[in-house]
Design a protein around this motif. Structure first.
Motif, PDB file in Angstrom:
ATOM      1  N   LYS A 130      63.158  67.254 129.085  1.00 53.91           N
ATOM      2  CA  LYS A 130      62.132  66.357 129.622  1.00 53.91           C
ATOM      3  C   LYS A 130      61.090  65.982 128.578  1.00 53.91           C
ATOM      4  O   LYS A 130      60.370  64.997 128.754  1.00 53.91           O
ATOM      5  CB  LYS A 130      61.447  67.007 130.822  1.00 53.91           C
ATOM      6  N   ILE A 131      60.991  66.780 127.519  1.00 59.66           N
ATOM      7  CA  ILE A 131      60.045  66.516 126.433  1.00 59.66           C
ATOM      8  C   ILE A 131      60.754  66.735 125.103  1.00 59.66           C
ATOM      9  O   ILE A 131      61.453  67.728 124.917  1.00 59.66           O
ATOM     10  CB  ILE A 131      58.811  67.440 126.506  1.00 59.66           C
ATOM     11  N   THR A 132      60.591  65.810 124.204  1.00 60.13           N
ATOM     12  CA  THR A 132      61.041  65.986 122.824  1.00 60.13           C
ATOM     13  C   THR A 132      59.902  65.522 121.923  1.00 60.13           C
ATOM     14  O   THR A 132      58.748  65.588 122.323  1.00 60.13           O
ATOM     15  CB  THR A 132      62.370  65.250 122.559  1.00 60.13           C
ATOM     16  N   GLY A 133      60.179  65.075 120.705  1.00 61.74           N
ATOM     17  CA  GLY A 133      59.085  64.635 119.852  1.00 61.74           C
ATOM     18  C   GLY A 133      59.491  64.564 118.402  1.00 61.74           C
ATOM     19  O   GLY A 133      60.638  64.246 118.068  1.00 61.74           O
ATOM     20  N   CYS A 153      54.537  65.531 120.804  1.00 65.69           N
ATOM     21  CA  CYS A 153      55.481  65.546 121.917  1.00 65.69           C
ATOM     22  C   CYS A 153      55.610  64.172 122.550  1.00 65.69           C
ATOM     23  O   CYS A 153      54.651  63.412 122.631  1.00 65.69           O
ATOM     24  CB  CYS A 153      55.033  66.550 122.978  1.00 65.69           C
ATOM     25  N   PRO A 155      57.544  62.280 126.018  1.00 64.67           N
ATOM     26  CA  PRO A 155      58.326  62.478 127.244  1.00 64.67           C
ATOM     27  C   PRO A 155      59.660  61.757 127.175  1.00 64.67           C
ATOM     28  O   PRO A 155      59.791  60.712 126.531  1.00 64.67           O
ATOM     29  CB  PRO A 155      57.428  61.876 128.327  1.00 64.67           C
ATOM     30  N   PHE A 208      49.693  67.178 125.033  1.00 63.82           N
ATOM     31  CA  PHE A 208      50.710  67.820 124.206  1.00 63.82           C
ATOM     32  C   PHE A 208      50.593  67.520 122.709  1.00 63.82           C
ATOM     33  O   PHE A 208      51.359  68.035 121.917  1.00 63.82           O
ATOM     34  CB  PHE A 208      52.128  67.430 124.650  1.00 63.82           C
ATOM     35  N   ASN A 209      49.650  66.664 122.302  1.00 61.69           N
ATOM     36  CA  ASN A 209      49.638  66.189 120.930  1.00 61.69           C
ATOM     37  C   ASN A 209      48.339  66.525 120.216  1.00 61.69           C
ATOM     38  O   ASN A 209      47.282  66.600 120.834  1.00 61.69           O
ATOM     39  CB  ASN A 209      49.852  64.673 120.879  1.00 61.69           C
TER      40      ASN A 209
END
Length: 215
Positions: A130-133, A153, A155, A208-209
């Motif tokens: 569900k989350i990468t980056g 990160c 979504p 997330f960042n």
């Protein structure tokens, strides 16, 4: 610092560095760009901005060691302080890395150690995360596994394709790579084993960042 940038393709992260320098966000200069392929857009960017470049192709050398020695020679001649891999599609060995200890960084389109190697965005989609980056890390002999300096990160949406996810990740690559270069240039980065400490870095204003200061 004098930057050496290694590329293999369109050079969008190279352009992000160029833009940051021209905007006064980086006080560094690109003293050499090396492409391992001819006719790529990254070379066109060098021509447009008056940046020194060389094309050094692996096939012109009898061995990987000789190829890497040629890379080192070109970077040393340009008095490079930090080597940035910006879409450089080759794995570097101790022959190269020994000349630039902890002075080589890479941008990779995943949250390493997840989805190392080629087609990281496709791997993320296939796995169903569900989350990468993306990650900026120091380069070691182990593929995409050096100490992490910064990550952002992104979504993953149900309708995503490899292309749409790649573009969304790329936006963050263009933000965190110049930021990391500035941190290193300012002497704010230190490595403690696998842990990288950035003095004075601010986090938490974006989900997330990291808060990327002027970038």
């Amino acid at each position: 610092m004098n930057l050496g940038v290694l590329v293999s393709g369109r050079g969008s992260n190279l352009q992000a560095i160029i833009d940051a320098i021209e905007a006064g966000k980086l006080n560094d200069s690109i003293s050499m760009v090396i492409s391992d392929k001819e006719g790529v857009r990254a070379v066109d960017r060098c021509l447009k901005h008056g940046i020194p470049y060389r094309v050094i192709k692996r096939k012109d050398f009898r061995s990987k060691e000789e190829f890497e020695k040629a890379l080192v020679e070109a970077l040393k001649e340009a008095e490079v302080d930090l080597v940035v891999l910006a879409g450089f599609m080759r794995i570097l060995s101790a022959t190269f890395l020994g000349h630039f200890p902890m002075k080589v960084i890479n941008i990779h389109p995943s949250l390493i150690p997840a989805f190392q190697g080629m087609h990281a965005q496709r791997q993320a989609l296939d796995y169903g995360v569900k989350i990468t980056g993306c990650t900026v890390h120091f380069v070691t002999e182990e593929l995409d596994n050096g100490p992490v300096i910064a990550q952002a990160c992104v979504p993953v949406f149900p309708e995503d394709t490899e292309e749409s996810l790649s573009e969304r990740i790329l936006h963050h690559e263009h933000r965190i790579l110049p930021q990391v270069i500035r941190w290193i240039s300012e002497g704010r980065v230190r490595v403690e084993g696998r842990r990288v400490v950035v003095e004075g870095a601010r986090y938490g204003t974006l989900p997330f960042n990291p808060e990327l200061e002027d970038f």
